[in-house]
Every structure is written in structure tokens, then in C-alpha cells.
Design a protein around this motif. Sequence first.
Motif, PDB file in Angstrom:
ATOM      1  N   GLU A  67       3.200  -2.127  -3.782  1.00 58.50           N
ATOM      2  CA  GLU A  67       2.976  -3.420  -4.435  1.00 58.50           C
ATOM      3  C   GLU A  67       1.524  -3.869  -4.303  1.00 58.50           C
ATOM      4  O   GLU A  67       1.000  -4.556  -5.184  1.00 58.50           O
ATOM      5  N   ILE A  68       0.867  -3.474  -3.210  1.00 56.77           N
ATOM      6  CA  ILE A  68      -0.533  -3.847  -3.009  1.00 56.77           C
ATOM      7  C   ILE A  68      -1.424  -3.020  -3.941  1.00 56.77           C
ATOM      8  O   ILE A  68      -2.397  -3.533  -4.503  1.00 56.77           O
ATOM      9  N   ILE A  69      -1.069  -1.758  -4.129  1.00 57.73           N
ATOM     10  CA  ILE A  69      -1.819  -0.921  -5.086  1.00 57.73           C
ATOM     11  C   ILE A  69      -1.727  -1.539  -6.476  1.00 57.73           C
ATOM     12  O   ILE A  69      -2.738  -1.705  -7.163  1.00 57.73           O
ATOM     13  N   GLU A  70      -0.514  -1.882  -6.865  1.00 55.02           N
ATOM     14  CA  GLU A  70      -0.276  -2.503  -8.180  1.00 55.02           C
ATOM     15  C   GLU A  70      -1.061  -3.807  -8.321  1.00 55.02           C
ATOM     16  O   GLU A  70      -1.684  -4.066  -9.352  1.00 55.02           O
ATOM     17  N   ALA A  71      -1.049  -4.619  -7.260  1.00 53.07           N
ATOM     18  CA  ALA A  71      -1.757  -5.908  -7.304  1.00 53.07           C
ATOM     19  C   ALA A  71      -3.264  -5.719  -7.400  1.00 53.07           C
ATOM     20  O   ALA A  71      -3.944  -6.457  -8.124  1.00 53.07           O
ATOM     21  N   LEU A  72      -3.813  -4.729  -6.685  1.00 56.66           N
ATOM     22  CA  LEU A  72      -5.257  -4.480  -6.742  1.00 56.66           C
ATOM     23  C   LEU A  72      -5.685  -3.969  -8.120  1.00 56.66           C
ATOM     24  O   LEU A  72      -6.824  -4.154  -8.524  1.00 56.66           O
ATOM     25  N   LYS A  73      -4.763  -3.339  -8.834  1.00 59.28           N
ATOM     26  CA  LYS A  73      -5.059  -2.857 -10.191  1.00 59.28           C
ATOM     27  C   LYS A  73      -4.926  -3.967 -11.235  1.00 59.28           C
ATOM     28  O   LYS A  73      -5.367  -3.813 -12.365  1.00 59.28           O
ATOM     29  N   ASP A  74      -4.309  -5.072 -10.858  1.00 57.00           N
ATOM     30  CA  ASP A  74      -4.136  -6.218 -11.749  1.00 57.00           C
ATOM     31  C   ASP A  74      -5.516  -6.750 -12.143  1.00 57.00           C
ATOM     32  O   ASP A  74      -6.380  -6.935 -11.289  1.00 57.00           O
TER      33      ASP A  74
END
Length: 198
Positions: A67-74
Motif C-alpha cells: 500500500e505504501i508503494i502504491e501511495a508513493l506512486k500516486d
Amino acid sequence: MTEQDIQAEAIGTWMNKNELEKALAIGIYGPPELKHDEKVHYLGEFKERVIRLLTRKQVAEPAIYPEIIEALKDKRAARLVINGDIADCFIEKYEELARKLGKPYTVVHDPELKGEAGLAVVSNDAVDVEEFNVPDREIRLSKLGLSKALINAAGKKVCSHCLEKIIRADPGEVINYHKLTMSDRFWGEHCRACASKP
């Protein structure tokens, strides 16, 4: 009186001061800070700017939360903020992740911080994410049918059969596992999840 009312009153009081009073107040107390009581719970950030949040306990786990990877790609994500009270050995993986994804990160050392916030992906603007707390990894993966042994094998080598289970359950979790090779088996290593022997 709500926190909003208190903030509005504080702003009104500040605006009614003349320039000399403002200069003296800043000299004595420092510049005024909005929502200080809120910010100490979110690593010095405004709650409405938080995209994703991990607890200290979650940051200390060996696995990286997808979820942190996804959020950093946001596209709204501006930076990663990490609680400096957490040992370096636990936060290094997230610092490296931020570097790989080209996002700046800050480690905050502030004795005034309160609560269990360990790490936050934040925006420069209000995003008002309704649920930014990341669910516990073990509970989430258990609900997806993975065994406790496989969940706890994060960071270790697993056989192709176990790796396939992970991919079916949550492809984002692959980052947390290493594939056991024939060479590894030759040297006596085995799958840490199913204990399959060479």
C-alpha cells in the motif's frame, strides 16, 4: 467549543494584532502554528494531507507494505515522512523505496509527537482520504487464504509453489519474498514457508 472554533478564534486574535505585537509574539513564542494538536498525531503533517499511514509496529515488520508503494506512486504524493523514534534497521527499507520511486523522505525527530504513527505518505495539498490507515498485513493476507508460515516468511526464500500462492493472493506482496533456486537447494537451503527440503 470545537477545535475549528478554537482555531478560528486564534486566527482572529492574531489578525487583530498590530505589526509590533506580531513581531514580539514571534520573537517570544515563535511563529503561530495551525492545528498543532492534530499535527503531533500525524508526524507533523495536517491530517487532510495524509494519503497512507503505517503504525510504528507495521514499520518494524520485515515486510514492505504494498500500500505504501502504491501511495508513493500516486501523483498527489509529495513525500514520505518517517518517525525518527523507530530504529534505523526498520526504516531503511522505506528510505530505499522512496529513493527508488524518486520521492523525497524526511525522518522526523520530535519529542512532542503523540500516537502510534510510524510512517506517512503525504501530499502538499489536502486530499481528504477517508481511510488512510493501512490494515494489518497478517490479518489481510490470512483473509486471502495464506498460511501464517507463508506470511511470516517475508524477506526469506520460498519455493515456486509458495511464490505462486503469494502471486494469486496479492501480486504486490512479491516484493517481500525471494525465489528459492536450484543452486540454493544444492547448498541445503529450503523453503521457509512449507519447509520443503531439497
